[in-house]
Design a protein around this motif. Structure first.
Motif, short mmCIF file in Angstrom:
data_model
loop_
_atom_site.label_atom_id
_atom_site.label_comp_id
_atom_site.label_asym_id
_atom_site.label_seq_id
_atom_site.Cartn_x
_atom_site.Cartn_y
_atom_site.Cartn_z
N ARG A 1 -6.72 1.09 9.43
CA ARG A 1 -6.22 -0.16 8.82
C ARG A 1 -5.81 -0.94 9.94
O ARG A 1 -5.82 -2.05 10.22
CB ARG A 1 -5.12 0.10 7.78
CG ARG A 1 -4.61 -1.16 7.56
CD ARG A 1 -3.63 -0.87 6.09
NE ARG A 1 -2.63 -0.04 6.56
CZ ARG A 1 -1.20 -0.41 7.28
NH1 ARG A 1 -1.23 -1.82 7.88
NH2 ARG A 1 -0.36 0.39 7.70
N SER B 1 -2.72 -5.65 7.32
CA SER B 1 -1.64 -5.30 6.87
C SER B 1 -2.07 -4.44 5.52
O SER B 1 -3.06 -4.32 4.99
CB SER B 1 -0.66 -6.28 6.49
OG SER B 1 -1.23 -6.86 5.23
N GLN B 2 -0.73 -3.64 4.86
CA GLN B 2 -0.96 -2.87 3.74
C GLN B 2 -1.56 -3.76 2.75
O GLN B 2 -2.20 -3.58 1.87
CB GLN B 2 0.07 -2.19 3.20
CG GLN B 2 0.53 -0.81 4.11
CD GLN B 2 1.44 -0.05 3.71
OE1 GLN B 2 2.38 -0.51 3.07
NE2 GLN B 2 1.64 1.03 4.25
N GLN B 3 -0.76 -5.02 2.70
CA GLN B 3 -1.12 -6.07 1.59
C GLN B 3 -2.26 -6.75 1.63
O GLN B 3 -2.88 -6.73 0.67
CB GLN B 3 0.13 -7.21 1.68
CG GLN B 3 0.05 -8.14 0.63
CD GLN B 3 0.40 -7.78 -0.85
OE1 GLN B 3 1.38 -7.07 -0.91
NE2 GLN B 3 -0.53 -7.55 -1.60
N GLU B 4 -2.93 -7.02 2.83
CA GLU B 4 -4.21 -7.55 3.22
C GLU B 4 -5.18 -6.56 2.72
O GLU B 4 -6.20 -6.89 2.01
CB GLU B 4 -4.37 -7.88 4.49
CG GLU B 4 -3.45 -9.08 4.93
CD GLU B 4 -3.39 -9.23 6.27
OE1 GLU B 4 -3.34 -10.37 7.07
OE2 GLU B 4 -3.55 -8.25 7.21
N ALA C 1 -4.85 -4.19 0.64
CA ALA C 1 -4.61 -4.06 -0.92
C ALA C 1 -5.17 -5.08 -1.76
O ALA C 1 -6.10 -4.98 -2.76
CB ALA C 1 -3.24 -3.99 -1.55
N ASP C 2 -5.21 -6.32 -1.15
CA ASP C 2 -5.82 -7.52 -1.94
C ASP C 2 -7.27 -7.33 -1.68
O ASP C 2 -7.95 -7.65 -2.83
CB ASP C 2 -5.48 -8.78 -1.06
CG ASP C 2 -3.96 -9.11 -1.16
OD1 ASP C 2 -3.41 -8.74 -1.94
OD2 ASP C 2 -3.43 -10.15 -0.41
N THR D 1 -2.57 -2.50 -5.28
CA THR D 1 -1.12 -2.85 -4.79
C THR D 1 -0.88 -2.42 -3.49
O THR D 1 -1.26 -1.30 -3.12
CB THR D 1 -0.09 -2.73 -5.98
OG1 THR D 1 -0.03 -1.30 -5.98
CG2 THR D 1 -0.40 -2.89 -7.32
N ARG D 2 -0.04 -3.18 -2.71
CA ARG D 2 0.55 -2.76 -1.67
C ARG D 2 1.25 -1.40 -1.45
O ARG D 2 1.07 -0.51 -0.81
CB ARG D 2 1.55 -4.05 -1.05
CG ARG D 2 1.95 -3.51 0.80
CD ARG D 2 3.29 -4.04 1.10
NE ARG D 2 4.39 -3.58 0.00
CZ ARG D 2 5.07 -2.46 0.22
NH1 ARG D 2 4.55 -1.19 0.77
NH2 ARG D 2 6.00 -1.96 -0.86
N GLN D 3 2.00 -1.48 -2.66
CA GLN D 3 2.67 0.05 -2.98
C GLN D 3 1.49 1.26 -2.86
O GLN D 3 1.90 2.19 -2.54
CB GLN D 3 3.41 -0.15 -4.24
CG GLN D 3 4.55 -0.90 -4.15
CD GLN D 3 4.41 -2.38 -4.41
OE1 GLN D 3 3.25 -3.09 -4.69
NE2 GLN D 3 5.47 -3.20 -4.61
#
Length: 66
Positions: free
Chosen positions: A13, A19-22, A24-25, A30-32
Motif C-alpha cells: 500500500r 493511505s489506508q483511507q484511500e 478503503a475507498d 472502511t479505513r478501520q
C-alpha cells in the motif's frame, strides 16, 4: 495470516502511495477494516482480498498466503 501482522500488505500500500483511507475507498471498505487487516486482527473475505490485490497490483500469494 491470522494473528500475524500483514506487513506485506502495508508495504504494498505504501509503495503505491495510498493511505489506508484511500485504499478503503477504492475497495469499498472502511479505513478501520484496512487497519485491522494490516494489524492481523481481521480476516477479510476473498472478495475483499481480491479487490485489495487488484488495487495494489499484487497477487493473493503476494499479500495473504505464506
Amino acid at each position: 495470516m491470522e494473528g500475524a501482522k500483514n506487513e506485506r500488505m502495508r508495504q504494498a500500500r505504501i509503495a503505491v502511495e495510498l493511505s489506508q483511507q484511500e485504499l478503503a475507498d477504492v475497495v469499498g471498505a472502511t479505513r478501520q477494516t484496512i487497519g485491522l487487516i494490516e494489524a492481523g486482527r481481521y480476516n477479510p473475505s476473498l472478495k475483499l482480498c481480491t479487490a485489495i490485490c487488484k488495487t495494489l497490483g499484487k497477487t493473493l500469494n503476494d499479500l495473504f498466503w505464506e
